[in-house]
Design a protein around this motif. Structure first.
Motif, mmCIF file in Angstrom:
data_model
loop_
_atom_site.group_PDB
_atom_site.id
_atom_site.type_symbol
_atom_site.label_atom_id
_atom_site.label_comp_id
_atom_site.label_asym_id
_atom_site.label_seq_id
_atom_site.Cartn_x
_atom_site.Cartn_y
_atom_site.Cartn_z
ATOM 1 N N GLN A 100 0.852 -1.188 0.000
ATOM 2 C CA GLN A 100 0.000 0.000 0.000
ATOM 3 C C GLN A 100 0.888 1.238 0.000
ATOM 4 O OE1 GLN A 100 -2.638 0.463 3.435
ATOM 5 N NE2 GLN A 100 -4.181 1.393 2.117
ATOM 6 N N VAL A 101 0.504 2.246 -0.773
ATOM 7 C CA VAL A 101 1.277 3.491 -0.834
ATOM 8 C C VAL A 101 0.994 4.301 0.427
ATOM 9 C CG1 VAL A 101 1.684 5.646 -2.078
ATOM 10 C CG2 VAL A 101 1.251 3.529 -3.341
ATOM 11 N N SER A 102 2.065 4.612 1.194
ATOM 12 C CA SER A 102 1.905 5.397 2.419
ATOM 13 C C SER A 102 2.333 6.842 2.235
ATOM 14 C CB SER A 102 2.713 4.766 3.560
ATOM 15 O OG SER A 102 4.091 4.698 3.219
ATOM 16 N N LYS A 103 3.230 7.106 1.268
ATOM 17 C CA LYS A 103 3.664 8.468 0.974
ATOM 18 C C LYS A 103 3.769 8.644 -0.525
ATOM 19 C CE LYS A 103 6.250 9.700 5.159
ATOM 20 N NZ LYS A 103 7.547 10.178 5.689
ATOM 21 N N GLU A 104 3.312 9.803 -0.990
ATOM 22 C CA GLU A 104 3.337 10.115 -2.412
ATOM 23 C C GLU A 104 4.769 10.233 -2.912
ATOM 24 O OE1 GLU A 104 1.260 9.842 -5.201
ATOM 25 O OE2 GLU A 104 -0.125 11.094 -4.069
ATOM 26 N N ALA A 105 4.990 9.933 -4.199
ATOM 27 C CA ALA A 105 6.289 10.198 -4.817
ATOM 28 C C ALA A 105 6.546 11.698 -4.772
ATOM 29 C CB ALA A 105 6.295 9.691 -6.260
ATOM 30 N N MET A 106 7.765 12.083 -4.398
ATOM 31 C CA MET A 106 8.113 13.490 -4.268
ATOM 32 C C MET A 106 9.436 13.762 -4.956
ATOM 33 S SD MET A 106 7.044 14.262 -0.308
ATOM 34 C CE MET A 106 5.443 13.716 0.308
ATOM 35 N N GLY A 107 9.443 14.724 -5.878
ATOM 36 C CA GLY A 107 10.669 15.045 -6.593
ATOM 37 C C GLY A 107 11.165 13.848 -7.369
ATOM 38 N N THR A 108 12.393 13.453 -7.100
ATOM 39 C CA THR A 108 12.993 12.298 -7.787
ATOM 40 C C THR A 108 12.784 11.000 -7.017
ATOM 41 O OG1 THR A 108 15.120 12.726 -6.699
ATOM 42 C CG2 THR A 108 14.746 13.765 -8.847
ATOM 43 N N LYS A 109 12.147 11.079 -5.849
ATOM 44 C CA LYS A 109 11.948 9.897 -5.019
ATOM 45 C C LYS A 109 10.644 9.200 -5.374
ATOM 46 C CE LYS A 109 14.409 12.000 -1.116
ATOM 47 N NZ LYS A 109 14.292 12.444 0.296
ATOM 48 N N GLY A 110 10.686 7.873 -5.418
ATOM 49 C CA GLY A 110 9.476 7.107 -5.678
ATOM 50 C C GLY A 110 8.575 7.078 -4.461
ATOM 51 N N THR B 117 2.991 13.413 3.715
ATOM 52 C CA THR B 117 2.493 12.270 2.946
ATOM 53 C C THR B 117 2.226 12.614 1.488
ATOM 54 O OG1 THR B 117 0.221 12.779 3.600
ATOM 55 C CG2 THR B 117 1.431 11.217 4.979
ATOM 56 N N ARG B 118 2.238 13.900 1.148
ATOM 57 C CA ARG B 118 1.987 14.300 -0.232
ATOM 58 C C ARG B 118 2.766 15.572 -0.551
ATOM 59 N NH1 ARG B 118 -2.579 18.098 0.042
ATOM 60 N NH2 ARG B 118 -3.359 18.135 2.177
ATOM 61 N N GLU B 119 2.787 15.933 -1.818
ATOM 62 C CA GLU B 119 3.535 17.094 -2.265
ATOM 63 C C GLU B 119 2.987 18.377 -1.635
ATOM 64 O OE1 GLU B 119 6.249 17.189 -3.838
ATOM 65 O OE2 GLU B 119 6.333 15.870 -5.580
ATOM 66 N N SER B 120 3.879 19.339 -1.420
ATOM 67 C CA SER B 120 3.433 20.640 -0.934
ATOM 68 C C SER B 120 2.647 21.348 -2.032
ATOM 69 C CB SER B 120 4.636 21.494 -0.527
ATOM 70 O OG SER B 120 5.381 21.877 -1.677
ATOM 71 N N LEU B 121 1.915 22.388 -1.633
ATOM 72 C CA LEU B 121 1.111 23.139 -2.590
ATOM 73 C C LEU B 121 2.005 23.749 -3.676
ATOM 74 C CD1 LEU B 121 -1.825 24.098 -3.124
ATOM 75 C CD2 LEU B 121 -1.256 26.177 -1.856
ATOM 76 N N GLN B 122 3.170 24.265 -3.282
ATOM 77 C CA GLN B 122 4.078 24.870 -4.258
ATOM 78 C C GLN B 122 4.595 23.842 -5.249
ATOM 79 O OE1 GLN B 122 7.270 27.527 -2.833
ATOM 80 N NE2 GLN B 122 8.685 26.375 -4.116
ATOM 81 N N HIS B 123 4.997 22.662 -4.764
ATOM 82 C CA HIS B 123 5.516 21.631 -5.665
ATOM 83 C C HIS B 123 4.428 21.084 -6.576
ATOM 84 C CE1 HIS B 123 9.185 20.727 -2.900
ATOM 85 N NE2 HIS B 123 9.398 21.735 -3.724
ATOM 86 N N LEU B 124 3.175 21.082 -6.092
ATOM 87 C CA LEU B 124 2.076 20.575 -6.903
ATOM 88 C C LEU B 124 1.694 21.548 -8.004
ATOM 89 C CD1 LEU B 124 -0.140 18.428 -7.352
ATOM 90 C CD2 LEU B 124 -1.549 19.683 -5.714
ATOM 91 N N MET B 125 1.689 22.840 -7.686
ATOM 92 C CA MET B 125 1.171 23.831 -8.625
ATOM 93 C C MET B 125 2.252 24.582 -9.403
ATOM 94 S SD MET B 125 -2.005 25.551 -6.520
ATOM 95 C CE MET B 125 -2.526 26.430 -7.980
ATOM 96 N N CYS B 126 3.508 24.468 -8.986
ATOM 97 C CA CYS B 126 4.559 25.280 -9.603
ATOM 98 C C CYS B 126 5.734 24.402 -10.040
ATOM 99 C CB CYS B 126 5.057 26.340 -8.623
ATOM 100 S SG CYS B 126 3.752 27.437 -8.016
ATOM 101 N N THR B 127 6.613 25.002 -10.824
ATOM 102 C CA THR B 127 7.831 24.340 -11.263
ATOM 103 C C THR B 127 8.960 25.356 -11.270
ATOM 104 O OG1 THR B 127 8.802 22.964 -13.003
ATOM 105 C CG2 THR B 127 7.461 24.830 -13.725
ATOM 106 N N ASP B 128 10.200 24.877 -11.363
ATOM 107 C CA ASP B 128 11.338 25.790 -11.375
ATOM 108 C C ASP B 128 11.281 26.702 -12.587
ATOM 109 O OD1 ASP B 128 12.361 24.737 -9.078
ATOM 110 O OD2 ASP B 128 13.742 23.358 -10.064
ATOM 111 N N CYS B 129 11.693 27.930 -12.395
ATOM 112 C CA CYS B 129 11.677 28.935 -13.466
ATOM 113 C C CYS B 129 12.939 28.802 -14.319
ATOM 114 C CB CYS B 129 11.583 30.336 -12.853
ATOM 115 S SG CYS B 129 11.701 31.654 -14.076
ATOM 116 N N GLU B 130 12.775 28.463 -15.592
ATOM 117 C CA GLU B 130 13.920 28.323 -16.483
ATOM 118 C C GLU B 130 14.572 29.670 -16.773
ATOM 119 O OE1 GLU B 130 12.654 26.297 -19.958
ATOM 120 O OE2 GLU B 130 12.122 24.440 -18.899
#
Length: 496
Positions: free
Chosen positions: A110-120, A400-413
């Motif tokens: 069972q998934v207990s924590k969401e994948a975050m960044g480069t981590k599964g 247990t899940r991505e932060s609001l910033q990581h969910l809605m935003c991405t790095d600025c190129e």
């Protein structure tokens, strides 16, 4: 709509659910102030709580962990500490993962924590299946009650009731009574246990025949999940702006919580639901690093790879008595604001707060007490350290899940990753909501959308189906025009 009977010092809790093409958002408000926001997008819904038949990809004896393929984009991660302990295994006879798993093995996880960044994603074999009042743990024999149910007589009643029902139904495993189970009658608990027994039998049946990497059990859609997890007597109402989802929610309450059937309502006004309650603006503010305080001070919240830092500043507030009193008032106000921001932004892991330096030890205790008191309402587990001589406080908050910033935003190129901008997907969903707003308020025959080339590309490719659905729902005839000088977040809607 009947309102719950609550004391005057208890917050008025409301839940708002906004359903749009490809995205569902749920907001929890207390006294009209946004406390939490949950976002589910059809293409990438949360996997937390899902149960899979996994396949062992690789066993890492040195880390006492294994990579498990469950069908997601990246292999998930299972540590030996997250595996159910066998009867023969004790602290003195600690299990070793290489004795439990081999490459190619099938394992129920069972998934207990969401994948975050480069981590599964993080996995567990200690399965937990929730219903409205209970959580069923087929491999764990204990029976427990949520710590938020504080009445000792009620706790004893619930433990006795669940224990006797488990014996009557001849069920293995254990149960936890959830917070919403406070006051739940015998028949409702029995119905929940029968439901969970059926779900578990279905999972076992599928596990015997399904191929590896198969999803065996998925959690409920976000609107129903909000009802299941949050609908208590303290909730004044649940409002949703989608008729189909509202009918599903009404059916859920009729079946599982008939005493709350009058607290779900369908929002039909032309003004968008989140605009009506100020939620849209609150979300935008939650993406900014600077948070103003009523006194004139402000916070600066920064997320890094390793931790979250919060800096407290007096800003334009100079007080009326003394410097120490000015610092104390700013720090106390900041403490309650920080607790809310952690929930709203879903910040987790290690959090370091840099309060304004205080000399008086009693002032330090007041600030720490205010912080701990404000964090009591947070459903996520938090641990608060003491104030250091430098005025720093360390907090750990379960993530247990991505932060609001990581969910809605991405790095600025454009700035080489020194800041961030909204993802193209987030911009498109904002554009869809603006289309609906224009269609309701101005009712144009034709609309011209001006946006950055990447956004136009998304509307014509990956989000084309969703874009077409929005056009059909709003009845708009739309032309698209790419503007190379527009920033990634900029767009304009021109009524033709």
């Amino acid at each position: 709509m009947n309102q719950p009977v609550v004391s005057s010092d208890e917050p008025r809790i409301e839940i708002l659910v906004n359903v749009s093409a490809g995205e569902t958002r749920a907001a929890q408000l207390e006294n009209g102030v946004l406390q939490e926001i949950h976002i589910q997008r059809d293409a990438a819904g949360s996997a937390v709580g899902n149960i899979y038949l996994g396949e062992v990809q690789r066993v890492l004896a040195g880390m006492q962990a294994a990579f498990i393929e469950i069908g997601l984009e990246r292999a998930a991660f299972l540590q030996i500490s997250d595996m159910v302990r066998r009867p023969a295994e004790t602290q003195d006879n600690a299990p070793r993962i290489q004795n439990r798993l081999n490459q190619g093995d099938r394992v129920l996880v069972q998934v207990s924590k969401e994948a975050m960044g480069t981590k599964g994603a993080r996995l567990t074999t200690d399965l937990a299946i929730p219903s409205r009042f209970l959580v069923y743990m087929p491999y764990t024999p204990r029976i427990g009650v949520s710590a938020r149910i504080e009445n000792e007589a009620e706790r004893e009643r619930l433990i006795d009731t669940v224990t006797s029902l488990r014996d009557e139904l001849d069920l293995a495993g254990g149960f936890i009574v959830r917070t919403v189970g406070d006051g739940a009658p015998h028949h409702a608990l029995a119905a929940d246990m029968r439901f969970l027994e059926t779900v578990w039998r279905d999972i076992q049946t599928q596990a015997n025949t399904a191929p590896p990497r198969t999803l065996l059990y998925g959690d409920l859609p976000l609107p129903i999940r909000m009802l299941r997890d949050l609908l208590t007597p303290e909730v004044a109402g649940v409002t949703i702006d989608d008729s189909e989802s509202w009918e599903e929610m009404a059916a859920f309450t009729r079946r599982f919580a008939p005493e709350f059937t009058d607290r779900t309502q369908h929002y039909t006004k032309p003004t968008p639901l989140f605009d009506q309650y100020g939620v849209e603006e609150a979300i935008e503010r939650a993406l900014r690093p600077k948070v103003p305080l009523k006194s004139g001070g402000f916070l600066i919240i920064e997320q890094t790879e390793a931790m979250v830092t919060v800096d407290v500043n007096t800003g334009g507030y100079v007080g009326t008595r003394s410097l120490e009193q000015t610092v104390l008032r700013t720090n106390v106000e900041a403490a309650s604001t920080i607790a809310r921001q952690l929930r709203l932004r879903n910040l987790g892991g290690i959090i370091v707060i840099d309060f304004i330096d205080m000399v008086d030890e009693s002032h330090k205790r007041q600030v720490l007490a205010a912080l701990c008191s404000a964090l009591e309402a947070d459903p996520a587990k938090t641990t608060v350290g003491e104030i250091s001589p430098l005025g720093l406080v360390e907090i750990t908050r379960k993530r247990t899940r991505e932060s609001l910033q990581h969910l809605m935003c991405t790095d600025c190129e454009a700035c080489d990753g020194r800041g961030f901008v909204k993802t193209g997907e987030t911009v498109c969903f904002s554009l869809f909501r603006e289309m609906a707003r224009v269609a309701h308020t101005q009712r144009p025959d034709e609309l011209l959308i001006l946006a950055a080339p990447d956004i136009i590309g998304l509307l014509l490719d990956e989000l084309a189906a969703t874009f077409n659905d929005v056009c059909e729902d709003t009845g708009l005839s739309v032309r698209l025009q790419a503007e190379s000088l527009y920033t990634p977040e900029q767009f304009d809607l021109v009524v033709m």
